[in-house]
Write an enzyme that holds these catalytic residues in place. Structure first.
Site, PDB file in Angstrom:
ATOM      1  N   GLY A 155      49.204  39.385  35.743  1.00 16.80           N
ATOM      2  CA  GLY A 155      49.280  37.957  35.417  1.00 16.80           C
ATOM      3  C   GLY A 155      49.021  37.790  33.931  1.00 16.80           C
ATOM      4  O   GLY A 155      49.384  38.657  33.132  1.00 16.80           O
ATOM      5  N   ARG A 156      48.352  36.670  33.587  1.00 19.38           N
ATOM      6  CA  ARG A 156      48.117  36.408  32.155  1.00 19.38           C
ATOM      7  C   ARG A 156      47.352  37.556  31.487  1.00 19.38           C
ATOM      8  O   ARG A 156      47.769  38.090  30.458  1.00 19.38           O
ATOM      9  CB  ARG A 156      47.347  35.085  31.993  1.00 19.38           C
ATOM     10  N   ILE A 157      46.193  37.918  32.077  1.00 20.34           N
ATOM     11  CA  ILE A 157      45.355  38.934  31.421  1.00 20.34           C
ATOM     12  C   ILE A 157      45.989  40.320  31.550  1.00 20.34           C
ATOM     13  O   ILE A 157      46.032  41.093  30.594  1.00 20.34           O
ATOM     14  CB  ILE A 157      43.922  38.906  31.997  1.00 20.34           C
ATOM     15  N   ARG A 177      51.864  41.197  44.086  1.00 15.33           N
ATOM     16  CA  ARG A 177      52.574  40.969  45.354  1.00 15.33           C
ATOM     17  C   ARG A 177      54.049  40.693  45.074  1.00 15.33           C
ATOM     18  O   ARG A 177      54.934  41.098  45.815  1.00 15.33           O
ATOM     19  CB  ARG A 177      51.945  39.796  46.104  1.00 15.33           C
ATOM     20  N   ALA A 237      37.869  42.098  36.574  1.00 15.65           N
ATOM     21  CA  ALA A 237      38.356  41.008  37.444  1.00 15.65           C
ATOM     22  C   ALA A 237      37.166  40.349  38.144  1.00 15.65           C
ATOM     23  O   ALA A 237      36.560  39.408  37.620  1.00 15.65           O
ATOM     24  CB  ALA A 237      39.371  41.563  38.427  1.00 15.65           C
ATOM     25  N   ARG A 238      36.809  40.869  39.311  1.00 21.22           N
ATOM     26  CA  ARG A 238      35.601  40.431  40.018  1.00 21.22           C
ATOM     27  C   ARG A 238      35.035  41.653  40.726  1.00 21.22           C
ATOM     28  O   ARG A 238      35.799  42.498  41.236  1.00 21.22           O
ATOM     29  CB  ARG A 238      35.930  39.348  41.062  1.00 21.22           C
ATOM     30  N   GLU A 267      26.254  39.772  41.129  1.00 20.88           N
ATOM     31  CA  GLU A 267      25.713  39.557  39.782  1.00 20.88           C
ATOM     32  C   GLU A 267      24.511  38.608  39.829  1.00 20.88           C
ATOM     33  O   GLU A 267      24.532  37.673  40.626  1.00 20.88           O
ATOM     34  CB  GLU A 267      26.805  38.973  38.881  1.00 20.88           C
ATOM     35  N   HIS A 285      29.352  40.952  32.442  1.00 19.83           N
ATOM     36  CA  HIS A 285      30.370  39.916  32.654  1.00 19.83           C
ATOM     37  C   HIS A 285      30.621  39.122  31.360  1.00 19.83           C
ATOM     38  O   HIS A 285      30.392  37.918  31.305  1.00 19.83           O
ATOM     39  CB  HIS A 285      29.946  38.977  33.804  1.00 19.83           C
ATOM     40  N   ILE A 286      31.084  39.842  30.346  1.00 19.52           N
ATOM     41  CA  ILE A 286      31.297  39.230  29.031  1.00 19.52           C
ATOM     42  C   ILE A 286      32.770  39.228  28.635  1.00 19.52           C
ATOM     43  O   ILE A 286      33.100  39.156  27.448  1.00 19.52           O
ATOM     44  CB  ILE A 286      30.464  39.940  27.929  1.00 19.52           C
TER      45      ILE A 286
HETATM   46  P1  NAP Z   1      46.601  35.183  36.845  1.00 18.10           P
HETATM   47  O1  NAP Z   1      47.425  34.892  35.649  1.00 18.10           O
HETATM   48  O2  NAP Z   1      46.647  34.264  38.005  1.00 18.10           O
HETATM   49  O3  NAP Z   1      46.958  36.682  37.315  1.00 18.10           O
HETATM   50  C1  NAP Z   1      46.552  37.203  38.526  1.00 18.10           C
HETATM   51  C2  NAP Z   1      47.552  38.255  38.951  1.00 18.10           C
HETATM   52  O4  NAP Z   1      47.085  38.884  40.143  1.00 18.10           O
HETATM   53  C3  NAP Z   1      48.939  37.719  39.256  1.00 18.10           C
HETATM   54  O5  NAP Z   1      49.873  38.488  38.583  1.00 18.10           O
HETATM   55  C4  NAP Z   1      49.098  37.889  40.765  1.00 18.10           C
HETATM   56  O6  NAP Z   1      50.458  38.182  41.081  1.00 18.10           O
HETATM   57  C5  NAP Z   1      48.176  39.067  41.026  1.00 18.10           C
HETATM   58  N1  NAP Z   1      47.666  39.089  42.401  1.00 18.10           N
HETATM   59  C6  NAP Z   1      47.065  38.090  43.094  1.00 18.10           C
HETATM   60  N2  NAP Z   1      46.749  38.495  44.338  1.00 18.10           N
HETATM   61  C7  NAP Z   1      47.171  39.777  44.435  1.00 18.10           C
HETATM   62  C8  NAP Z   1      47.146  40.739  45.457  1.00 18.10           C
HETATM   63  N3  NAP Z   1      46.633  40.455  46.673  1.00 18.10           N
HETATM   64  N4  NAP Z   1      47.637  41.972  45.214  1.00 18.10           N
HETATM   65  C9  NAP Z   1      48.181  42.261  44.004  1.00 18.10           C
HETATM   66  N5  NAP Z   1      48.248  41.384  42.986  1.00 18.10           N
HETATM   67  C10 NAP Z   1      47.746  40.155  43.201  1.00 18.10           C
HETATM   68  O7  NAP Z   1      45.059  35.273  36.449  1.00 18.10           O
HETATM   69  P2  NAP Z   1      44.414  35.706  35.040  1.00 18.10           P
HETATM   70  O8  NAP Z   1      44.269  34.522  34.163  1.00 18.10           O
HETATM   71  O9  NAP Z   1      45.134  36.907  34.530  1.00 18.10           O
HETATM   72  O10 NAP Z   1      42.926  36.101  35.558  1.00 18.10           O
HETATM   73  C11 NAP Z   1      42.756  37.104  36.519  1.00 18.10           C
HETATM   74  C12 NAP Z   1      41.312  37.178  36.983  1.00 18.10           C
HETATM   75  O11 NAP Z   1      40.510  37.787  35.974  1.00 18.10           O
HETATM   76  C13 NAP Z   1      40.614  35.830  37.226  1.00 18.10           C
HETATM   77  O12 NAP Z   1      40.930  35.291  38.485  1.00 18.10           O
HETATM   78  C14 NAP Z   1      39.132  36.195  37.111  1.00 18.10           C
HETATM   79  O13 NAP Z   1      38.611  36.551  38.367  1.00 18.10           O
HETATM   80  C15 NAP Z   1      39.140  37.422  36.190  1.00 18.10           C
HETATM   81  N6  NAP Z   1      38.544  37.135  34.866  1.00 18.10           N
HETATM   82  C16 NAP Z   1      37.408  37.789  34.511  1.00 18.10           C
HETATM   83  C17 NAP Z   1      36.856  37.580  33.258  1.00 18.10           C
HETATM   84  C18 NAP Z   1      35.622  38.307  32.821  1.00 18.10           C
HETATM   85  O14 NAP Z   1      34.830  37.730  32.088  1.00 18.10           O
HETATM   86  N7  NAP Z   1      35.425  39.544  33.207  1.00 18.10           N
HETATM   87  C19 NAP Z   1      37.444  36.665  32.367  1.00 18.10           C
HETATM   88  C20 NAP Z   1      38.590  36.016  32.778  1.00 18.10           C
HETATM   89  C21 NAP Z   1      39.144  36.256  34.029  1.00 18.10           C
HETATM   90  P3  NAP Z   1      51.063  37.856  42.536  1.00 18.10           P
HETATM   91  O15 NAP Z   1      50.652  36.435  42.850  1.00 18.10           O
HETATM   92  O16 NAP Z   1      52.520  38.072  42.365  1.00 18.10           O
HETATM   93  O17 NAP Z   1      50.459  38.850  43.464  1.00 18.10           O
HETATM   94  C1  GLV Z   2      35.418  34.591  34.085  1.00 14.30           C
HETATM   95  O1  GLV Z   2      35.022  35.476  34.786  1.00 14.30           O
HETATM   96  C2  GLV Z   2      36.498  33.738  34.407  1.00 14.30           C
HETATM   97  O2  GLV Z   2      36.999  33.791  35.547  1.00 14.30           O
HETATM   98  O3  GLV Z   2      36.870  32.947  33.536  1.00 14.30           O
END
Ligand code: NAP
Ligand code: GLV
Length: 326
Positions: A155-157, A177, A237-238, A267, A285-286
């Site tokens: 996805g975005r990240i 997916r 991710a999580r 956490e 978690h940074i």
């Molecule tokens: P996003 O743009 O919605 O990307 C999520 C990706 O995951 C999509 O490409 C989606 O594609 C895929 N996905 C969803 N369910 C799936 C599954 N069951 N199997 C395989 N792929 C799957 O979200 P994002 O903005 O990149 O953020 C992703 C996650 O990073 C957030 O939800 C958050 O939990 C985590 N995050 C963590 C931090 C941190 O501080 N560590 C910071 C920001 C975000 P499909 O729908 O086609 O499957």
């Molecule tokens: C951080 O974990 C976020 O989901 O923005």
């Protein structure tokens, strides 16, 4: 009269000012986490909440706020909120996508390099005064350049991580997916494969899926056993996307070479076994923790909240069904 809102934790001033212009704010100046009972009490007379991922906004909290119209999370992930319960009550839930993408991808990349090239381990070694001479065989790690990176969740990240991989001459595999468009695959140089194939073929596996029922323990014992003994797992991710107990066994028994983790299942608890391992890099978690990005996230959450309370549709709604129904 201004609508009353709860801001669960201190936010950057730019965001607070935005909310204060339009709302009457309850905010604990001591920046203390509210217990579930305190949360329920605090929302009793509120129309909106700005909350963090550490606030569990479950059905009981939503029920305790009969006037609630909006819950604005200062995060892109929203697994801390019972979105289905909010939708049933007609409460809009918002998040902060996009503004943290590059910052989080940077951290994922920092973790990947850190664990492969043993950077934190080297830092500990030097500080402990253990470095007495340069040796050809001292602290050898694994190359990153030219290796294969498997991205779970493009996805975005995940895409931002893939863009960085080009500079490292990497082969990029991904699993979602749904496949992304051929044009995006070509731009990123990324090839879609089934998850087992990705795990078997990657030198680095980086997780970027949201936490959902489907992704809980997506990486368990069976998946870890598919990975190469020379491979590394990166999780920004999580925590619950990985079965932590299985991961600990994988690291202790050498099913994989190492892991770099920014997120954990419970956490801020980190299993002690992980802290004992040199082949693991741990951060609290940074992922999005830069001054500019955390400010942008808070301002975006404030804008989402204020828009909803003005009766407008906020820019980043995660449960649009609330509007579709109206
Ligand atoms: P996003 O743009 O919605 O990307 C999520 C990706 O995951 C999509 O490409 C989606 O594609 C895929 N996905 C969803 N369910 C799936 C599954 N069951 N199997 C395989 N792929 C799957 O979200 P994002 O903005 O990149 O953020 C992703 C996650 O990073 C957030 O939800 C958050 O939990 C985590 N995050 C963590 C931090 C941190 O501080 N560590 C910071 C920001 C975000 P499909 O729908 O086609 O499957
Ligand atoms: C951080 O974990 C976020 O989901 O923005």
């Amino acid at each position: 009269m201004k609508p009353k809102v709860l801001i669960t934790r201190l936010l950057p001033e730019a965001a607070l000012a935005l909310v204060r212009q339009a709302c009457e704010v309850q905010l604990d100046p001591d920046d203390r986490a509210l217990s579930p009972a305190e949360l329920r009490q605090a929302v009793a007379d509120k129309e909106g909440i700005i909350c963090l991922i550490t606030d569990r906004i479950d059905a009981s909290v939503l029920e305790a706020g009969p006037r609630l119209k909006v819950v604005a999370n200062v995060a892109v992930g929203y697994d801390n909120i019972d979105v289905a319960a909010a939708t049933r009550r007609g409460i809009v839930v918002t998040n902060t996508p996009g503004v943290l993408t590059e910052t989080t991808a940077d951290l994922a990349w920092g973790l990947l390099l850190s664990v492969a090239r043993r950077i934190p381990e080297g830092d500990r070694f030097v500080r402990a005064g253990q470095w007495t001479e340069w040796k050809l065989m001292l602290m050898l790690g694994h190359d990153v350049y030219g290796q294969t990176l498997g991205i779970v969740g493009l996805g975005r990240i995940g895409q931002a991580v893939a863009r960085r991989a080009r500079g490292f001459g990497m082969t990029v595999l991904y699993h979602n997916r749904r496949r992304v468009s051929p044009a995006l695959e070509a731009e990123l140089g990324a090839t879609w494969v089934e998850l087992p194939t990705l795990l078997q073929r990657s030198d680095f596996v980086s997780l970027h899926v949201p936490l959902t029922a489907e992704t809980t323990h997506l990486i368990g014992e069976a998946e870890l056993r598919l990975m190469r003994p020379t491979a590394y797992l990166i999780n920004t991710a999580r925590g619950a996307v990985v079965d932590e107990a299985a991961l600990i066994r994988a690291l202790q028994e050498g099913w994989i070479a190492g892991a770099a983790l920014d997120v954990f299942a419970h956490e801020p608890e980190v299993p002690e076994a992980l802290t004992q391992l040199d082949n693991v890099v741990l951060t609290p978690h940074i992922g999005s923790a830069s001054v500019a990005t955390r400010t942008r996230m808070a301002v975006m959450a404030a804008q989402n909240l204020v828009a909803a309370l003005r009766g407008e549709r906020p820019p980043h709604v995660v449960n649009p069904e609330v509007y579709d129904r109206a």
